[in-house]
Design a protein around this motif. Structure first.
Motif, PDB file in Angstrom:
ATOM      1  N   ARG A 138       0.740  -1.351  -0.019  1.00 22.74           N
ATOM      2  CA  ARG A 138      -0.028  -0.070   0.097  1.00 22.74           C
ATOM      3  C   ARG A 138       0.916   1.111  -0.098  1.00 22.74           C
ATOM      4  O   ARG A 138       2.043   1.256   0.743  1.00 22.74           O
ATOM      5  CB  ARG A 138      -0.793  -0.001   1.155  1.00 22.74           C
ATOM      6  CG  ARG A 138      -1.536  -1.375   1.385  1.00 22.74           C
ATOM      7  CD  ARG A 138      -3.149  -1.238   1.203  1.00 22.74           C
ATOM      8  NE  ARG A 138      -3.825  -0.102   1.716  1.00 22.74           N
ATOM      9  CZ  ARG A 138      -4.979   0.578   1.480  1.00 22.74           C
ATOM     10  NH1 ARG A 138      -5.525   0.085   0.180  1.00 22.74           N
ATOM     11  NH2 ARG A 138      -5.825   1.419   2.078  1.00 22.74           N
ATOM     12  N   LEU A 140       1.069   5.498   0.297  1.00 24.40           N
ATOM     13  CA  LEU A 140       0.441   6.741   0.911  1.00 24.40           C
ATOM     14  C   LEU A 140       0.983   7.808   0.097  1.00 24.40           C
ATOM     15  O   LEU A 140       2.290   8.158  -0.294  1.00 24.40           O
ATOM     16  CB  LEU A 140       1.098   6.954   2.190  1.00 24.40           C
ATOM     17  CG  LEU A 140       0.669   8.358   2.965  1.00 24.40           C
ATOM     18  CD1 LEU A 140      -1.137   8.164   3.304  1.00 24.40           C
ATOM     19  CD2 LEU A 140       1.377   8.588   4.216  1.00 24.40           C
ATOM     20  N   ARG A 144      -3.737   9.757   1.542  1.00 18.00           N
ATOM     21  CA  ARG A 144      -4.428   8.633   0.965  1.00 18.00           C
ATOM     22  C   ARG A 144      -3.717   7.601   0.502  1.00 18.00           C
ATOM     23  O   ARG A 144      -2.573   7.455   0.090  1.00 18.00           O
ATOM     24  CB  ARG A 144      -4.999   9.395  -0.564  1.00 18.00           C
ATOM     25  CG  ARG A 144      -6.555   9.291  -0.779  1.00 18.00           C
ATOM     26  CD  ARG A 144      -7.025   9.701  -1.926  1.00 18.00           C
ATOM     27  NE  ARG A 144      -6.055  10.139  -2.891  1.00 18.00           N
ATOM     28  CZ  ARG A 144      -6.060   9.862  -4.325  1.00 18.00           C
ATOM     29  NH1 ARG A 144      -6.895   9.024  -4.664  1.00 18.00           N
ATOM     30  NH2 ARG A 144      -5.099  10.446  -4.977  1.00 18.00           N
ATOM     31  N   TRP A 145      -4.111   6.487   1.385  1.00 18.47           N
ATOM     32  CA  TRP A 145      -3.410   5.066   1.066  1.00 18.47           C
ATOM     33  C   TRP A 145      -3.961   4.495  -0.186  1.00 18.47           C
ATOM     34  O   TRP A 145      -5.347   4.199  -0.417  1.00 18.47           O
ATOM     35  CB  TRP A 145      -3.567   4.015   2.365  1.00 18.47           C
ATOM     36  CG  TRP A 145      -2.640   4.406   3.220  1.00 18.47           C
ATOM     37  CD1 TRP A 145      -3.171   5.284   4.374  1.00 18.47           C
ATOM     38  CD2 TRP A 145      -1.120   4.229   3.522  1.00 18.47           C
ATOM     39  NE1 TRP A 145      -1.978   5.310   5.402  1.00 18.47           N
ATOM     40  CE2 TRP A 145      -0.820   4.713   4.641  1.00 18.47           C
ATOM     41  CE3 TRP A 145      -0.145   3.481   2.853  1.00 18.47           C
ATOM     42  CZ2 TRP A 145       0.473   4.429   5.084  1.00 18.47           C
ATOM     43  CZ3 TRP A 145       0.869   3.393   3.131  1.00 18.47           C
ATOM     44  CH2 TRP A 145       1.393   4.001   4.188  1.00 18.47           C
ATOM     45  N   ARG A 165       3.806   0.520   2.649  1.00 22.07           N
ATOM     46  CA  ARG A 165       3.649  -0.660   3.593  1.00 22.07           C
ATOM     47  C   ARG A 165       3.508  -1.826   2.902  1.00 22.07           C
ATOM     48  O   ARG A 165       2.853  -1.867   1.773  1.00 22.07           O
ATOM     49  CB  ARG A 165       2.425  -0.374   4.480  1.00 22.07           C
ATOM     50  CG  ARG A 165       2.906   0.578   5.768  1.00 22.07           C
ATOM     51  CD  ARG A 165       1.723   0.592   6.844  1.00 22.07           C
ATOM     52  NE  ARG A 165       1.885   1.932   7.540  1.00 22.07           N
ATOM     53  CZ  ARG A 165       1.233   2.631   8.222  1.00 22.07           C
ATOM     54  NH1 ARG A 165      -0.383   2.177   7.897  1.00 22.07           N
ATOM     55  NH2 ARG A 165       1.471   3.612   8.584  1.00 22.07           N
TER      56      ARG A 165
END
Ligand code: GDP
Length: 310
Positions: A138, A140, A144-145, A165
């Motif tokens: 994911r 960022l 917003r992810w 992540r």
């Protein structure tokens, strides 16, 4: 036995070179699965498929993803029903995702259904998912992810990324096949895949980094960087997240303790001193792989260099 850690499009150029120059059944490719997604109820594993299609000789050459000569009738059908189709899947490619989804539903592991696919495509190498567990990259951007494919495909990796992540990775386990491929490797190659998006997710699966660190065999990386940016794609920009500069020397620092040597481009010969000061060997050569002859040459030079190291 040679074991390579690989992402998708960029990395499979070198994976193909390794496959072409090695005897049959002597290459293991450990592949990133943190880009996997579920779409229209189907489980899609883009990097596994890119590696399999590439080694199987059916990859679409220009786009780098999908199958040569594939058609898109099913995708147009999905469009008719108003579904999002920014993630493009060809008709024959769709068969792979249907097969995989069905096999997983029947309780097969991702490792075993990938082995089946690869063998049916005539591949004489082991294509190994890094884990059978779910891991999802994911990213960022601002507040917003995004899911990996939203960033990479829908937004065409044009957004500036503040953090990354690998969701689920702490609980993921490497498969026995992956650990055995590392254990039995005579040489380990971290191919020129995107470090942040493809190699680090593999290294973050608990046990994989440790197994490579503990290997007595030579371990080498091939750099995707020339000068202060990547040959293609966002690898250079994303290196910022690692705290290292987007250069081959920065990559060597990122992979410190994991590699004995790095293959960098001849244009970056002047980084040799900085890398050797980290006690990492350097092979400077032309690392651009446009043709099969380029891929074979870079693969052969990489293996020869690795064997000279330990
Ligand atoms: P993946 O990370 O393997 O899934 O695939 P990408 O398509 O994102 O490519 C990864 C990296 O490969 C990119 O950052 C490029 O810089 C690098 N790359 C692409 N083509 C070449 C090449 O011919 N030689 C080298 N050394 N790197 C390349």
């Amino acid at each position: 036995m040679i074991t390579a850690l690989c992402g998708g499009v960029g990395g499979s150029k070198l994976a193909l070179g390794l496959y072409r120059i090695l005897p049959p059944d002597s290459l293991h490719v450990i592949v990133n699965t943190a880009d996997d997604l579920e779409l229209w109820g189907l489980r899609i594993s883009p990097d596994l498929d890119t590696v399999a299609y590439t080694l199987g000789g059916i990859a679409q050459q220009e786009l780098g993803w999908g199958i040569e000569g594939d058609t898109f009738h099913a995708l147009r059908g999905l469009e008719t029903y108003g579904l999002d189709t920014w993630f493009r899947v060809g008709d024959r490619d769709l068969a792979t995702h249907i097969y995989r989804t069905d096999a997983l539903k029947r309780g097969e592991s991702l490792t075993s259904c990938t082995a089946h696919l690869a063998s049916r495509l005539g591949i004489r190498a082991d294509v190994l998912p890094m884990t059978d567990d779910a891991v999802a990259t994911r990213l960022l951007t601002g507040d917003r992810w995004l899911d990996f494919q939203e960033y990479f495909v829908r937004e065409r990796h044009a957004l500036s990324i503040d953090d990354v992540r690998y969701v689920g990775v702490e609980a993921a386990r490497p498969t026995d096949a992956v650990l055995e491929a590392i254990r039995s490797a005579e040489v380990i190659v971290l191919v020129n895949s995107n470090p942040v998006l493809s190699i680090l997710p593999i290294l973050s699966v608990p046990g994989i980094r440790e197994a490579i660190e503990g290997s007595p065999s030579p371990r080498v990386a091939v750099s995707p960087m020339i000068g202060a940016s990547s040959v293609t794609g966002p690898a250079g920009a994303l290196m910022r997240l690692t705290g290292h500069p987007p250069t081959s020397a920065g990559l060597a620092a990122l992979y410190r303790n994991l590699i004995d040597g790095i293959v960098l481009d001849s244009q970056d010969e002047r980084q040799r001193g900085e890398v050797e000061a980290m006690r990492i060997g350097v092979l400077a050569t032309n690392t651009i792989m446009r043709t099969d002859a380029d891929r074979d040459r870079v693969a052969a030079e990489t293996i020869r260099f690795a064997r000279s190291l330990r």
